[in-house]
Design a protein around this motif. Structure first.
Motif, mmCIF file in Angstrom:
data_model
loop_
_atom_site.group_PDB
_atom_site.id
_atom_site.type_symbol
_atom_site.label_atom_id
_atom_site.label_comp_id
_atom_site.label_asym_id
_atom_site.label_seq_id
_atom_site.Cartn_x
_atom_site.Cartn_y
_atom_site.Cartn_z
ATOM 1 N N SER A 129 0.678 -1.297 0.153
ATOM 2 C CA SER A 129 -0.100 -0.086 0.000
ATOM 3 C C SER A 129 0.754 1.324 -0.030
ATOM 4 O O SER A 129 0.377 2.392 -0.480
ATOM 5 N N ASP A 130 2.098 1.186 0.525
ATOM 6 C CA ASP A 130 2.843 2.325 0.677
ATOM 7 C C ASP A 130 3.823 2.514 -1.006
ATOM 8 O O ASP A 130 4.272 3.558 -0.920
ATOM 9 N N GLY A 131 3.454 1.769 -1.917
ATOM 10 C CA GLY A 131 4.058 1.807 -3.175
ATOM 11 C C GLY A 131 5.444 0.934 -3.241
ATOM 12 O O GLY A 131 5.766 0.945 -4.404
ATOM 13 N N SER A 132 5.775 0.163 -2.250
ATOM 14 C CA SER A 132 6.847 -0.627 -2.401
ATOM 15 C C SER A 132 6.406 -1.946 -3.239
ATOM 16 O O SER A 132 5.431 -2.430 -3.148
ATOM 17 N N VAL A 133 7.325 -2.380 -3.872
ATOM 18 C CA VAL A 133 7.134 -3.425 -4.878
ATOM 19 C C VAL A 133 8.251 -4.704 -4.455
ATOM 20 O O VAL A 133 9.452 -4.309 -4.544
ATOM 21 N N TYR A 134 7.868 -5.652 -4.413
ATOM 22 C CA TYR A 134 8.879 -6.832 -3.927
ATOM 23 C C TYR A 134 8.738 -8.098 -5.162
ATOM 24 O O TYR A 134 7.619 -8.401 -5.369
ATOM 25 N N GLU A 135 9.779 -8.310 -5.619
ATOM 26 C CA GLU A 135 9.676 -9.499 -6.581
ATOM 27 C C GLU A 135 10.780 -10.490 -6.212
ATOM 28 O O GLU A 135 11.949 -10.204 -6.196
ATOM 29 N N GLY A 136 10.292 -11.763 -6.091
ATOM 30 C CA GLY A 136 11.286 -12.703 -5.626
ATOM 31 C C GLY A 136 10.715 -14.111 -5.118
ATOM 32 O O GLY A 136 9.465 -14.254 -5.594
ATOM 33 N N GLU A 137 11.338 -14.623 -4.228
ATOM 34 C CA GLU A 137 10.923 -15.980 -3.767
ATOM 35 C C GLU A 137 10.133 -15.747 -2.528
ATOM 36 O O GLU A 137 10.489 -14.984 -1.468
ATOM 37 N N TRP A 138 9.356 -16.788 -2.165
ATOM 38 C CA TRP A 138 8.507 -17.060 -1.191
ATOM 39 C C TRP A 138 8.413 -18.262 -0.441
ATOM 40 O O TRP A 138 8.657 -19.302 -1.368
ATOM 41 N N LEU A 139 8.215 -18.307 0.769
ATOM 42 C CA LEU A 139 8.241 -19.759 1.498
ATOM 43 C C LEU A 139 7.378 -19.661 2.751
ATOM 44 O O LEU A 139 7.620 -18.485 3.416
ATOM 45 N N GLY A 140 6.121 -20.405 2.874
ATOM 46 C CA GLY A 140 5.478 -20.188 4.112
ATOM 47 C C GLY A 140 4.863 -18.855 4.291
ATOM 48 O O GLY A 140 4.691 -18.518 5.351
ATOM 49 N N GLN A 146 5.991 -16.119 3.449
ATOM 50 C CA GLN A 146 6.899 -14.998 3.656
ATOM 51 C C GLN A 146 7.810 -14.738 2.958
ATOM 52 O O GLN A 146 8.334 -15.753 2.131
ATOM 53 N N ARG A 147 8.539 -13.691 2.613
ATOM 54 C CA ARG A 147 9.779 -13.598 1.706
ATOM 55 C C ARG A 147 11.001 -14.479 2.053
ATOM 56 O O ARG A 147 11.313 -14.195 3.336
ATOM 57 N N SER A 148 11.152 -15.231 1.402
ATOM 58 C CA SER A 148 12.240 -16.316 1.558
ATOM 59 C C SER A 148 13.334 -16.594 0.686
ATOM 60 O O SER A 148 12.555 -17.169 -0.769
ATOM 61 N N GLY A 149 14.505 -16.397 0.320
ATOM 62 C CA GLY A 149 15.093 -16.826 -0.609
ATOM 63 C C GLY A 149 15.853 -15.227 -1.548
ATOM 64 O O GLY A 149 16.003 -14.533 -0.818
ATOM 65 N N LYS A 150 15.954 -15.334 -2.644
ATOM 66 C CA LYS A 150 16.536 -14.282 -3.623
ATOM 67 C C LYS A 150 15.219 -13.586 -3.809
ATOM 68 O O LYS A 150 14.304 -14.013 -4.246
ATOM 69 N N GLY A 151 15.478 -12.113 -3.755
ATOM 70 C CA GLY A 151 14.250 -11.314 -3.980
ATOM 71 C C GLY A 151 14.814 -9.782 -4.042
ATOM 72 O O GLY A 151 16.019 -9.142 -3.629
ATOM 73 N N GLU A 193 18.548 -5.732 -3.274
ATOM 74 C CA GLU A 193 18.620 -6.753 -3.898
ATOM 75 C C GLU A 193 19.368 -7.914 -3.371
ATOM 76 O O GLU A 193 20.589 -7.490 -2.955
ATOM 77 N N GLY A 194 18.948 -9.105 -2.994
ATOM 78 C CA GLY A 194 19.627 -9.828 -2.021
ATOM 79 C C GLY A 194 18.829 -11.079 -1.623
ATOM 80 O O GLY A 194 17.975 -11.473 -2.124
ATOM 81 N N THR A 195 19.333 -11.634 -0.416
ATOM 82 C CA THR A 195 18.664 -12.809 0.018
ATOM 83 C C THR A 195 17.703 -12.246 1.334
ATOM 84 O O THR A 195 18.028 -11.402 2.151
ATOM 85 N N TRP A 196 16.651 -13.278 1.332
ATOM 86 C CA TRP A 196 15.622 -12.872 2.585
ATOM 87 C C TRP A 196 15.459 -14.204 3.436
ATOM 88 O O TRP A 196 15.522 -15.351 2.742
ATOM 89 N N GLU A 197 14.928 -14.014 4.643
ATOM 90 C CA GLU A 197 14.790 -14.911 5.242
ATOM 91 C C GLU A 197 13.609 -14.475 6.600
ATOM 92 O O GLU A 197 13.987 -13.640 7.107
ATOM 93 N N ARG A 198 12.814 -15.337 6.874
ATOM 94 C CA ARG A 198 11.660 -14.931 7.798
ATOM 95 C C ARG A 198 11.113 -13.573 7.373
ATOM 96 O O ARG A 198 10.906 -12.777 8.404
ATOM 97 N N ASP A 199 10.833 -13.269 6.070
ATOM 98 C CA ASP A 199 10.405 -12.054 5.634
ATOM 99 C C ASP A 199 11.078 -10.704 6.042
ATOM 100 O O ASP A 199 10.812 -9.746 5.982
ATOM 101 N N MET A 200 12.563 -10.989 6.248
ATOM 102 C CA MET A 200 13.583 -9.951 6.547
ATOM 103 C C MET A 200 14.839 -9.992 5.837
ATOM 104 O O MET A 200 15.208 -11.079 5.348
ATOM 105 N N LYS A 201 15.540 -9.025 5.545
ATOM 106 C CA LYS A 201 16.789 -9.094 4.840
ATOM 107 C C LYS A 201 17.766 -10.119 5.706
ATOM 108 O O LYS A 201 18.054 -9.734 7.113
ATOM 109 N N ASN A 202 18.174 -10.895 5.152
ATOM 110 C CA ASN A 202 19.143 -11.905 6.002
ATOM 111 C C ASN A 202 20.070 -12.404 4.967
ATOM 112 O O ASN A 202 19.697 -13.062 3.921
ATOM 113 N N GLY A 203 21.413 -12.320 5.485
ATOM 114 C CA GLY A 203 22.531 -12.871 4.243
ATOM 115 C C GLY A 203 23.023 -11.798 3.570
ATOM 116 O O GLY A 203 23.341 -10.548 4.159
#
Length: 235
Positions: free
Chosen positions: A132-143, A145-150, A161-171
């Motif tokens: 709703s704030d205008g942000s756009v996420y494109e990438g992988e999901w799991l369960g 939540q954002r998880s993987g490359k995105g 641009e990078g890796t995600w885990e548990r819906d947060m930037k991780n890695g």
């Protein structure tokens, strides 16, 4: 010799009633005891084929494919708008065993929607989420939540641009501060940049660039320092 007339054995009434009650093929609208209404095809007394159902409790409407009494293959789920009373599309896409599955689009609000892959009722695989704030996420999901490359693009032009885990930037990830003309490349833990390299990129054309450029690193072995810090945060 007189012929004896054999009286034909009559089938019990309950068998005839049971046969008539069995639903097979295309039927007129059928209302369940709880008030739900289904119009469509049946097989072996179960919803099967093309059909439309309206749930009395929620007012939701589903129009699409059914298999063995469950939503299956392709279908559209709509919900009733509280103000206008009209139906608004909620989800359109694949289903499996009564859950969103495969490729589909889900509308969370007028400004939020997800288009991509689903697994057992949750976002899973590749997908694009408009927030709703205008942000756009494109990438992988799991369960769900954002998880993987995105890739996350923010309204001001900044992006991660990078890796995600548990819906947060991780890695490992790269964050471009387009408004400041800087880019950070390094390690993230739960949405926080922990160790990496910050560099100036087109700072002269950035709308909010800092007054001074980033000074040059003078460590004898900066790579070794980064490697040790990365191992510490990722262990």
């Amino acid at each position: 010799m007189p012929l004896r007339k054999i009286k034909k054995k009559r089938e019990p009434n309950w068998k005839e009633w049971d046969r008539l009650a069995q639903k097979e093929g295309l039927r007129a609208p059928i209302t369940s005891v709880n008030g739900d209404v289904y119009t469509g095809e049946w097989k072996d007394d179960l919803k099967h084929g093309k059909g439309t159902q309206v749930w009395k409790a929620s007012g939701d409407l589903y129009d699409g494919d059914w298999e063995a009494g469950m939503r299956h293959e392709f279908g559209t789920l709509s919900v009733r708008d509280e103000d206008s009373g009209e139906y608004i599309k909620k989800y359109s896409g694949g289903w499996k065993h009564d859950k969103r599955h495969g490729y589909g689009t889900n509308y969370y609000s007028q400004r939020e929607c997800y288009e991509g892959e689903w697994q057992r009722g949750q976002r899973g695989g590749w997908g694009r989420m408009h927030y709703s704030d205008g942000s756009v996420y494109e990438g992988e999901w799991l369960g769900d939540q954002r998880s993987g490359k995105g890739l996350l693009r923010l309204p001001n032009g900044n992006r991660y641009e990078g890796t995600w885990e548990r819906d947060m930037k991780n890695g490992e990830g790269r964050f471009l501060h387009q408004d400041k003309g800087q880019v950070y490349s390094g390690t993230w833990v739960d949405d926080v940049a922990k160790c990496g390299v910050m560099e100036d990129v087109d700072r002269d054309s950035a709308p909010h660039s800092p007054p001074y450029p980033i000074p040059q690193c003078t460590l004898e072995d900066s790579d070794a320092v980064l490697t040790a810090a990365r191992e510490h945060h990722l262990q």
